[in-house]
Design a protein around this motif. Structure first.
Motif, PDB file in Angstrom:
ATOM      1  N   GLN A  33       0.791  -1.458   2.495  1.00  0.00           N
ATOM      2  CA  GLN A  33       1.084  -2.640   1.690  1.00  0.00           C
ATOM      3  C   GLN A  33       0.648  -2.435   0.241  1.00  0.00           C
ATOM      4  N   GLU A  34      -0.528  -1.801   0.061  1.00  0.00           N
ATOM      5  CA  GLU A  34      -1.013  -1.544  -1.291  1.00  0.00           C
ATOM      6  C   GLU A  34      -0.133  -0.528  -2.006  1.00  0.00           C
ATOM      7  N   SER A  48       2.989  -2.256  -3.050  1.00  0.00           N
ATOM      8  CA  SER A  48       2.721  -3.163  -4.161  1.00  0.00           C
ATOM      9  C   SER A  48       2.656  -2.412  -5.481  1.00  0.00           C
ATOM     10  N   LEU A  61       6.107  -1.298  -6.507  1.00  0.00           N
ATOM     11  CA  LEU A  61       6.896  -2.415  -7.017  1.00  0.00           C
ATOM     12  C   LEU A  61       6.540  -2.724  -8.470  1.00  0.00           C
ATOM     13  N   ASP A  62       5.257  -2.709  -8.791  1.00  0.00           N
ATOM     14  CA  ASP A  62       4.833  -2.969 -10.170  1.00  0.00           C
ATOM     15  C   ASP A  62       5.433  -1.944 -11.127  1.00  0.00           C
ATOM     16  N   HIS A  94       5.443 -11.732  -7.521  1.00  0.00           N
ATOM     17  CA  HIS A  94       5.171 -10.456  -6.860  1.00  0.00           C
ATOM     18  C   HIS A  94       5.409 -10.518  -5.354  1.00  0.00           C
ATOM     19  N   ASP A  95       4.835 -11.515  -4.692  1.00  0.00           N
ATOM     20  CA  ASP A  95       4.967 -11.615  -3.236  1.00  0.00           C
ATOM     21  C   ASP A  95       6.419 -11.805  -2.824  1.00  0.00           C
ATOM     22  N   LEU A 111       8.214  -8.496  -3.183  1.00  0.00           N
ATOM     23  CA  LEU A 111       7.787  -7.557  -2.150  1.00  0.00           C
ATOM     24  C   LEU A 111       8.400  -7.923  -0.802  1.00  0.00           C
TER      25      LEU A 111
END
Length: 260
Positions: free
Chosen positions: A80-81, A84, A87-88, A210-211, A214
């Motif tokens: 998940q990290e 994340s 994605l950024d 963000h969420d 994702l």
């Protein structure tokens, strides 16, 4: 004294006589040489391990996988990290590529984001079909009087999504608004601010959406969505929210709203 005893006594006497003729240093050297050459070998604790020695291969751990503290292997990163962080990076790179390309500031031979062709096509369709609406927004914004930090964009973005509704239509409408702003900045010879627009919008999406991004497969989901959906109906509904009281129409009052 028997004959055998006499012979043993004589042998011992001869051995003693022979030994007495040999220097002590020579005896010491010979006794050390008999230890299979071990006297000349370095201390085992300081001897490097050679691959293949004694039928075993030396285990070498790449420094990338050994922690500096205790030499142990690090824990496996959380998927998940990793998603994340990716994605950024994707969001910042895509928007920077898009606005540079939109204003003719991106080198043609540069490797670009995989979603850039879809973003370029979708935004071009939006600006063509809703040109009057976006021009009206731009005129009310009075970009000539805005500071180079483009901080007003984040306030407008917050206003666009203040009803807690997020979808690809609203996201791409925000990106299209940024494209109109960048085009006007270029006309005003303020190209230096184009990258700042990209940073403002990408920072908002990363921090506030963000969420949602994702959970919707990021920009891969964006490409998939606009390959199958009726783009016009999605954008029309998004623009209704943008131009209305929950959108840019109210967002143009950003100075009063943000200062309260």
């Amino acid at each position: 004294m028997t004959l055998s005893l006499v012979r043993r006594t004589a042998a011992v006497s001869l051995l003693g006589a022979h030994t007495a003729l040999v220097p002590a240093a020579a005896l010491k050297a010979r006794s050390e040489d008999e230890l299979d050459g071990c006297a000349d070998e370095p201390d085992a604790a300081g001897k490097p391990v050679r691959p293949g020695a004694n039928g075993l291969r030396g285990l070498q751990l790449d420094g990338r996988f050994v922690s500096a503290a205790d030499g142990s292997l690090p824990s496996t990163p959380d998927p998940q990290e990793l998603g994340s962080a990716e994605l950024d990076r994707d969001t910042r790179q895509l928007l920077l590529d898009f606005y540079r390309t939109h204003t003719g500031m991106c080198p043609q031979d540069r490797k670009q984001h995989h979603a850039l062709p879809t973003m370029t096509q979708v935004v071009a369709d939006i600006l063509l079909k809703h040109e009057i609406a976006y021009k009206g927004m731009l005129q009310r914004l009075q970009l000539e009087s805005q500071a180079d930090d483009m901080s007003f964009i984040s306030c407008i973005a917050e206003t666009m999504f203040n009803d807690n509704t997020t979808n690809w239509g609203r996201i791409v409408s925000l990106v299209a608004f940024g494209a109109v702003v960048c085009s006007r900045l270029k006309e005003l010879q303020r190209e230096r601010c184009v990258e700042t627009v990209a940073q403002q919008i990408s920072s908002y999406l990363i921090s506030e959406q963000h969420d949602w991004l994702l959970n919707n497969k990021g920009w891969h989901g964006f490409v998939e969505f606009f390959c199958v959906e009726d783009v016009e109906s999605v954008i029309r509904n998004a623009l209704m929210a943008v131009v209305g009281c929950a959108g840019i129409g109210a967002g143009l009052l950003f100075k009063n709203n943000c200062e309260v």
